[in-house]
Design a protein around this motif. Structure first.
Motif, mmCIF file in Angstrom:
data_model
loop_
_atom_site.group_PDB
_atom_site.id
_atom_site.type_symbol
_atom_site.label_atom_id
_atom_site.label_comp_id
_atom_site.label_asym_id
_atom_site.label_seq_id
_atom_site.Cartn_x
_atom_site.Cartn_y
_atom_site.Cartn_z
ATOM 1 N N LEU A 191 33.132 33.437 -57.030
ATOM 2 C CA LEU A 191 33.955 33.323 -58.220
ATOM 3 C C LEU A 191 35.102 34.321 -58.116
ATOM 4 C CD1 LEU A 191 31.200 33.280 -61.021
ATOM 5 C CD2 LEU A 191 32.115 31.348 -59.728
ATOM 6 N N VAL A 192 36.231 33.962 -58.700
ATOM 7 C CA VAL A 192 37.382 34.861 -58.752
ATOM 8 C C VAL A 192 37.746 35.063 -60.208
ATOM 9 C CG1 VAL A 192 39.728 35.300 -57.982
ATOM 10 C CG2 VAL A 192 38.197 33.938 -56.544
ATOM 11 N N ARG A 193 37.673 36.295 -60.657
ATOM 12 C CA ARG A 193 38.020 36.618 -62.033
ATOM 13 C C ARG A 193 39.446 37.173 -62.043
ATOM 14 N NH1 ARG A 193 33.484 39.759 -64.636
ATOM 15 N NH2 ARG A 193 32.642 37.668 -64.960
ATOM 16 N N VAL A 194 40.365 36.414 -62.610
ATOM 17 C CA VAL A 194 41.779 36.789 -62.678
ATOM 18 C C VAL A 194 42.102 37.136 -64.117
ATOM 19 C CG1 VAL A 194 44.144 36.104 -62.166
ATOM 20 C CG2 VAL A 194 42.260 35.167 -60.800
ATOM 21 N N ASP A 195 42.423 38.415 -64.342
ATOM 22 C CA ASP A 195 42.614 38.907 -65.709
ATOM 23 C C ASP A 195 41.372 38.548 -66.537
ATOM 24 O OD1 ASP A 195 45.096 40.003 -65.074
ATOM 25 O OD2 ASP A 195 46.117 38.121 -65.440
ATOM 26 N N GLU A 196 41.487 37.668 -67.518
ATOM 27 C CA GLU A 196 40.338 37.339 -68.366
ATOM 28 C C GLU A 196 39.718 35.987 -68.045
ATOM 29 O OE1 GLU A 196 39.085 39.572 -70.447
ATOM 30 O OE2 GLU A 196 40.678 40.915 -69.762
ATOM 31 N N ARG A 197 40.184 35.320 -66.995
ATOM 32 C CA ARG A 197 39.668 33.992 -66.652
ATOM 33 C C ARG A 197 38.882 34.043 -65.352
ATOM 34 N NH1 ARG A 197 43.836 29.190 -67.065
ATOM 35 N NH2 ARG A 197 41.817 28.122 -66.918
ATOM 36 N N THR A 198 37.805 33.260 -65.291
ATOM 37 C CA THR A 198 36.965 33.207 -64.100
ATOM 38 C C THR A 198 37.060 31.825 -63.476
ATOM 39 O OG1 THR A 198 35.435 34.841 -65.012
ATOM 40 C CG2 THR A 198 34.634 33.496 -63.187
ATOM 41 N N HIS A 199 37.319 31.771 -62.179
ATOM 42 C CA HIS A 199 37.502 30.525 -61.448
ATOM 43 C C HIS A 199 36.408 30.394 -60.388
ATOM 44 C CE1 HIS A 199 41.687 30.275 -63.054
ATOM 45 N NE2 HIS A 199 41.596 31.588 -62.972
ATOM 46 N N THR A 200 35.913 29.189 -60.220
ATOM 47 C CA THR A 200 34.921 28.898 -59.189
ATOM 48 C C THR A 200 35.627 28.317 -57.975
ATOM 49 O OG1 THR A 200 33.268 28.400 -60.892
ATOM 50 C CG2 THR A 200 32.811 27.624 -58.652
ATOM 51 N N LEU A 201 35.459 28.969 -56.812
ATOM 52 C CA LEU A 201 36.076 28.455 -55.597
ATOM 53 C C LEU A 201 35.218 27.350 -54.990
ATOM 54 C CD1 LEU A 201 38.012 30.866 -55.798
ATOM 55 C CD2 LEU A 201 37.832 31.089 -53.312
ATOM 56 N N SER A 202 35.861 26.431 -54.315
ATOM 57 C CA SER A 202 35.143 25.403 -53.577
ATOM 58 C C SER A 202 34.234 26.041 -52.535
ATOM 59 C CB SER A 202 36.144 24.474 -52.886
ATOM 60 O OG SER A 202 35.507 23.701 -51.890
ATOM 61 N N SER A 203 33.064 25.455 -52.325
ATOM 62 C CA SER A 203 32.152 25.987 -51.312
ATOM 63 C C SER A 203 32.769 25.970 -49.919
ATOM 64 C CB SER A 203 30.844 25.183 -51.311
ATOM 65 O OG SER A 203 31.098 23.820 -51.012
ATOM 66 N N LYS A 204 33.751 25.102 -49.693
ATOM 67 C CA LYS A 204 34.421 25.061 -48.390
ATOM 68 C C LYS A 204 35.067 26.394 -48.052
ATOM 69 C CE LYS A 204 35.606 20.117 -48.325
ATOM 70 N NZ LYS A 204 36.739 19.159 -48.267
ATOM 71 N N ALA A 205 35.462 27.139 -49.084
ATOM 72 C CA ALA A 205 36.131 28.417 -48.851
ATOM 73 C C ALA A 205 35.238 29.413 -48.130
ATOM 74 C CB ALA A 205 36.606 29.003 -50.173
ATOM 75 N N LEU A 206 33.926 29.202 -48.178
ATOM 76 C CA LEU A 206 32.988 30.126 -47.551
ATOM 77 C C LEU A 206 32.651 29.753 -46.109
ATOM 78 C CD1 LEU A 206 30.543 30.596 -50.557
ATOM 79 C CD2 LEU A 206 32.246 32.230 -49.729
ATOM 80 N N TYR A 207 33.098 28.583 -45.660
ATOM 81 C CA TYR A 207 32.679 28.108 -44.335
ATOM 82 C C TYR A 207 33.814 27.624 -43.445
ATOM 83 C CZ TYR A 207 28.351 28.060 -46.990
ATOM 84 O OH TYR A 207 27.306 28.424 -47.795
ATOM 85 N N GLN A 208 35.026 27.541 -43.958
ATOM 86 C CA GLN A 208 36.121 26.958 -43.203
ATOM 87 C C GLN A 208 37.018 27.997 -42.530
ATOM 88 O OE1 GLN A 208 36.514 23.577 -42.732
ATOM 89 N NE2 GLN A 208 34.519 23.483 -43.730
#
Length: 226
Positions: A191-208
């Motif tokens: 997850l990426v928390r930018v200021d007050e918002r939290t975003h879920t990254l695609s699982s591809k980001a962990l393996y590509q």
């Protein structure tokens, strides 16, 4: 660039988490102060189990798929020394507690120790569900980077220190509450928390690979991500 934090949800005995550990190392090198390690408790507490023949076969089959997809090594030593030992548990509690202990020394040590323990299990064939094994490996890691620690003392702490157990359980409970909030069911997850918002990254980001990961982060954080 906006203020941000990286939230990595994992379990130490999850094969897919091991397969994402090189990307985790990239994040730890680039943003050590913004990386937050969140143990999920998937295979600890109620999630721990006996390492039966059936479960070992299931785990090895799954690990072979992960190796084919990611090229991370799951060795024969791991299969023959760890999965074949049906007298042991499949329990990530010792590693979770060791990671909490390392975090209390220096939070930036935690992802490096996790990778060290994962390689010990999946490549070298060390049983990292054993408190004594985890204590020995953790002490070796910490001594190598300049922290004096006795593996026997650490083993006692991992097994019976109520404060360390409570702190680890609190971390897991916090992670599970976050997973429930965002409907996350599996690990690993970034997850990426930018200021007050939290975003879920695609699982591809962990393996590509790092380039794919940086592109995903650039979409959230702007062009300052190199």
């Amino acid at each position: 660039m906006a203020s941000f934090n990286l939230l990595y949800i994992f379990d130490p005995l999850c094969g897919w988490c091991y397969a994402s550990s090189q990307i985790l190392a990239t994040l730890a090198d680039r943003w050590p102060g913004q990386l937050n390690m969140l143990p999920s408790g998937l295979f600890s507490g109620a999630g721990a189990r006996t390492l039966s023949t059936a479960w070992a076969a299931h785990a090895w089959s799954n690990d072979q798929r992960i190796e084919a997809a990611t090229r991370e090594v799951f060795s024969i030593a791991y299969r023959d020394k760890v999965l074949a030992d049906t007298d042991t548990a499949f329990d990530s509690s010792p590693i979770n507690r060791a990671l909490t202990a390392a975090q209390q020394i220096d939070a930036t040590l935690e992802p490096r120790l996790l990778r060290h323990l994962q390689l010990a299990r999946y490549v070298q064939g060390e049983n990292t569900s054993s408190t004594q094994v985890v204590a020995r490996l953790t002490a070796q890691f910490l001594i190598r980077i300049g922290h004096q620690i006795d593996s026997v003392v650490l083993a006692r702490q991992l097994a019976s220190c109520e404060a360390l157990a409570r702190q680890t359980d609190e971390r897991i409970q916090t992670t599970q509450a976050l997973m429930n909030r965002f409907g996350i069911q599996g690990v690993p997850q970034l997850l990426v928390r930018v200021d007050e918002r939290t975003h879920t990254l695609s699982s591809k980001a962990l393996y590509q690979g790092p380039a794919f990961l940086m592109n995903e982060l650039r979409l959230l954080l702007g062009s300052e991500v190199a």
